[in-house]
Design an enzyme around this catalytic site. Structure first.
Site, PDB file in Angstrom:
ATOM      1  CB  SER A  49      -1.171   0.127   1.363  1.00 32.99           C
ATOM      2  OG  SER A  49      -1.653  -1.241   1.152  1.00 32.99           O
ATOM      3  CB  ALA A  50       2.945   2.508  -0.912  1.00 33.08           C
ATOM      4  CG  HIS A  53       0.904   1.653   8.446  1.00 36.07           C
ATOM      5  ND1 HIS A  53      -0.328   2.085   7.634  1.00 36.07           N
ATOM      6  CD2 HIS A  53       1.192   1.283   7.962  1.00 36.07           C
ATOM      7  CE1 HIS A  53      -0.720   1.502   7.087  1.00 36.07           C
ATOM      8  NE2 HIS A  53       0.285   0.623   6.928  1.00 36.07           N
ATOM      9  NE  ARG A 319      -2.191  -8.058   4.942  1.00 38.73           N
ATOM     10  CZ  ARG A 319      -1.913  -7.944   3.907  1.00 38.73           C
ATOM     11  NH1 ARG A 319      -2.654  -9.318   2.796  1.00 38.73           N
ATOM     12  NH2 ARG A 319      -3.595  -6.915   3.049  1.00 38.73           N
ATOM     13  CB  SER A 346       1.748  -4.222   7.425  1.00 41.42           C
ATOM     14  OG  SER A 346       1.342  -2.604   7.753  1.00 41.42           O
ATOM     15  CB  CYS A 408       6.922   6.717 -20.250  1.00 44.14           C
ATOM     16  SG  CYS A 408       5.666   6.732 -19.993  1.00 44.14           S
TER      17      CYS A 408
END
Ligand SMILES: Cc1cc2nc3c(=O)[nH]c(=O)nc-3n(C[C@H](O)[C@H](O)[C@H](O)COP(=O)(O)OP(=O)(O)OC[C@H]3O[C@@H](n4cnc5c(N)ncnc54)[C@H](O)[C@@H]3O)c2cc1C
Ligand SMILES: O=P(O)(O)OC[C@H](O)CO
Ligand code: FES
Length: 525
Positions: A49-50, A53, A319, A346, A408
């Site tokens: 999810s990058a 936290h 994970r 995570s 690109c």
């Protein structure tokens, strides 16, 4: 044959291994990172999810909680030192049922106990002001302004490049298959590219860390470790949808984790996911129709009107879940010199700068090395044309006109950036993508792939169109220049290889097979 000797070998070039390598490179010793794949950031670190936290999720007193809070606090300075993208946009855990307000309060209390600053619960009015697309059922949220989003490829490449600049060796295509010890107590690390002798071994092998642990621990009478891949599936939406939310929107966590989130990414996309399903296959990064339906349904509980028609790809990550759901970091008493950095699920990305420090300090307790006087703490990132002023871009073009030729179009990446990535070590399409964002856009590399391949051939020695891969061995892009030449890897002969020894001049390559492969990360179809 033992062809090398090191103070420490690090197994795995994900964010954990690279963070450890960067910290060890402060010491006056010899270190080597051995990686099974052909580039850094090829495992879980590329498909997540990058989120950095804030640190309120993990149980108070756990290593996960401590390293999350320590790690996220290091991000602002680290991102400046190593020049990768990190944005402290804040996160909201949304409560959609008044019955769940005690759970939200409990999260707040846990966050405070974990040492997270500036947390508070906000009501619906303030929530709607922050996020106009919040679901109609949302009643309150936990606001965490210290949370952020990061470029996970940029972070991992930055750590690795800085470690390399400070003398760490990286050996790719070097899957570790065996561990043994010499009579003198050194470790012998057997890889697909030879055996390395080392005083210490660091196990940062992600979902495979149980296999490495068991090679060291079980023959010495230690307990085996079992890591279950817990798959998380995502939908990635185009940059046209990137502003649908301004912060990371979580649902309330469950026993399977933090649930499905909706977040902008540092590349300007909207990311929705992940699911959480325990599977058997440690390479099982395919997506499923059920998983993607679940992503849509769960995200609608917290955010309304998500424009899913703007979806450009789906992908999944694994994970490294172990039953205790805790980071397992430490030297094994039964195997002196062997250090686990396992169970790094995570918040492993958020904690990575602190994980690097902790593991390096354990290693230093074994190695007793002096500090390196020449350690360079900073590194220059890759230019991002989307963030440069016109004057800055013109200055780059004055340096090298190739920075003015766009390859690109979806992501505005120039020949100059791609050539720079190749000069700095990228050899595959994915390696270029991780460093420059080329091929991450709406057309998902349909337009820019052939030119990126040509540039790899032009800039790297000894590379021709037939040897450029999507992501290392087994992912060839071109298997022949003409339709009649097309063949699979197993039937290739020297004669047909000769026909591929010059870059394709005009016309599409005969066969591009890698684009048929399943998506695996933020930018890949
Ligand atoms: C769906 C999902 C969402 C997540 N979201 C977040 C988030 O938002 N924030 C956060 O903080 N964390 C998040 N995480 C967790 C985070 O991504 C991981 O903790 C982190 O990437 C783990 O990094 P690693 O280096 O330990 O493992 P990896 O990145 O998997 O690296 C391990 C490396 O070891 C190599 N390897 C394996 N076996 C061998 C061998 N035998 N020999 C040599 N090399 C080997 C692999 O090829 C791989 O490159 C998420 C994870 C998942 C799956
Ligand atoms: O689902 P979790 O708890 O593994 O968390 C994954 C990410 O950090 C958030 O999506
Ligand atoms: S042109 Fe590169 S992704 Fe579309």
């Amino acid at each position: 044959m033992v062809h090398d000797a090191c103070d420490a070998v690090i197994i795995g070039a994900g964010v954990s291994g690279c963070a450890v390598a960067r910290e060890l490179s402060r010491l006056d010793g010899r270190f080597c990172v051995v990686e099974a794949e052909d580039d850094v950031c090829s495992g879980t670190s590329k498909a997540n999810s990058a989120i950095v936290h804030a640190g309120f999720d993990a149980p108070t007193g756990s290593l996960m909680a401590r390293l999350n809070v320590e790690g996220s606090a290091l991000f602002p300075q680290l991102s400046r030192d190593l020049d990768f993208t990190f944005r402290q946009i804040g996160s909201l855990v949304v409560c959609t049922d008044a019955c769940d307000l005690p759970a939200l309060e409990a999260l707040l209390e846990r966050g405070i106990a974990n040492g997270v600053s500036d947390l508070r619960v906000i009501g619906r009015k303030e929530l709607v002001a922050l996020e106009p697309h919040i679901a109609d059922g949302a009643v309150a949220a936990l606001w965490a302004p210290t949370a952020g989003i990061v470029d996970p490829f940029g972070l991992t490449v930055a750590l690795a490049e800085n470690a390399r600049d400070n003398g760490v060796d990286f050996l790719f295509g070097a899957r570790v298959g065996g561990l043994s010890r010499t009579a003198g107590g050194d470790w012998l690390v057997s890889t697909a590219r030879g055996t390395i002798k080392a005083r210490a071994v660091i196990n940062a092998a992600g979902v495979f860390a149980d296999q490495i642990h068991n090679l060291a621990a079980v023959p010495a009478g230690g307990e085996p470790l079992a890591i279950t891949p817990r798959r998380g599936e995502y939908k990635l939406l185009d940059t046209t949808a990137g502003a649908h939310v301004a912060h990371t929107i979580f649902m309330l966590p469950t026993k399977m984790g933090k649930g499905v989130l909706v977040t902008p990414t540092v590349h300007g996309n909207l990311l929705v996911g992940p699911t959480a399903d325990d599977i058997d296959d440690k390479l099982g990064t395919d997506t499923t129709s059920e998983g993607l339906v679940s992503v849509r349904e769960k995200s609608a509980l917290t955010v309304k009107d998500i424009p899913f028609r703007e979806t450009i790809t789906s992908f999944s990550g694994l994970r490294a879940h172990q039953p205790g759901h805790e980071f397992l970091i430490g030297e094994l008493p039964e195997a002196p010199g062997f250090i686990d950095c396992a169970g790094i699920e995570s918040p492993g990305l958020s904690a990575s700068p602190a994980i690097g420090r902790m593991v390096a300090s354990i290693a230093q307790g074994i190695l007793h090395l002096g500090e390196k006087a020449t350690f360079a703490s900073t590194r220059r990132g890759y230019p991002n044309l989307n963030e440069l002023t016109t004057e800055e871009w013109n200055a780059l073009i004055d340096e090298d006109p190739r920075y003015g030729t766009i390859v690109c179009r979806c992501c505005r990446v120039s020949e100059g950036q791609i050539c720079e990535a190749v000069r700095r070590g990228a050899r595959s399409l994915d390696a270029v993508k991780r460093r420059t964002a080329a091929a991450m856009g709406r057309c998902q590399a349909g337009f820019c792939t052939p030119r990126i391949m040509e540039l790899i051939c032009e800039e790297a020695d000894g590379v021709d169109m037939c040897s450029v891969t999507k992501a290392g061995p087994g992912s060839k892009l071109v298997v022949g220049l003409n339709k009649g030449d097309a063949m699979d890897d197993s039937s290739a002969t020297d004669g047909t290889r000769t026909a591929c020894s010059t870059p394709v001049a005009g016309g599409p390559p005969a066969l591009i097979d890698a684009l048929r492969r399943g998506g695996e990360d933020h930018g890949t179809r």
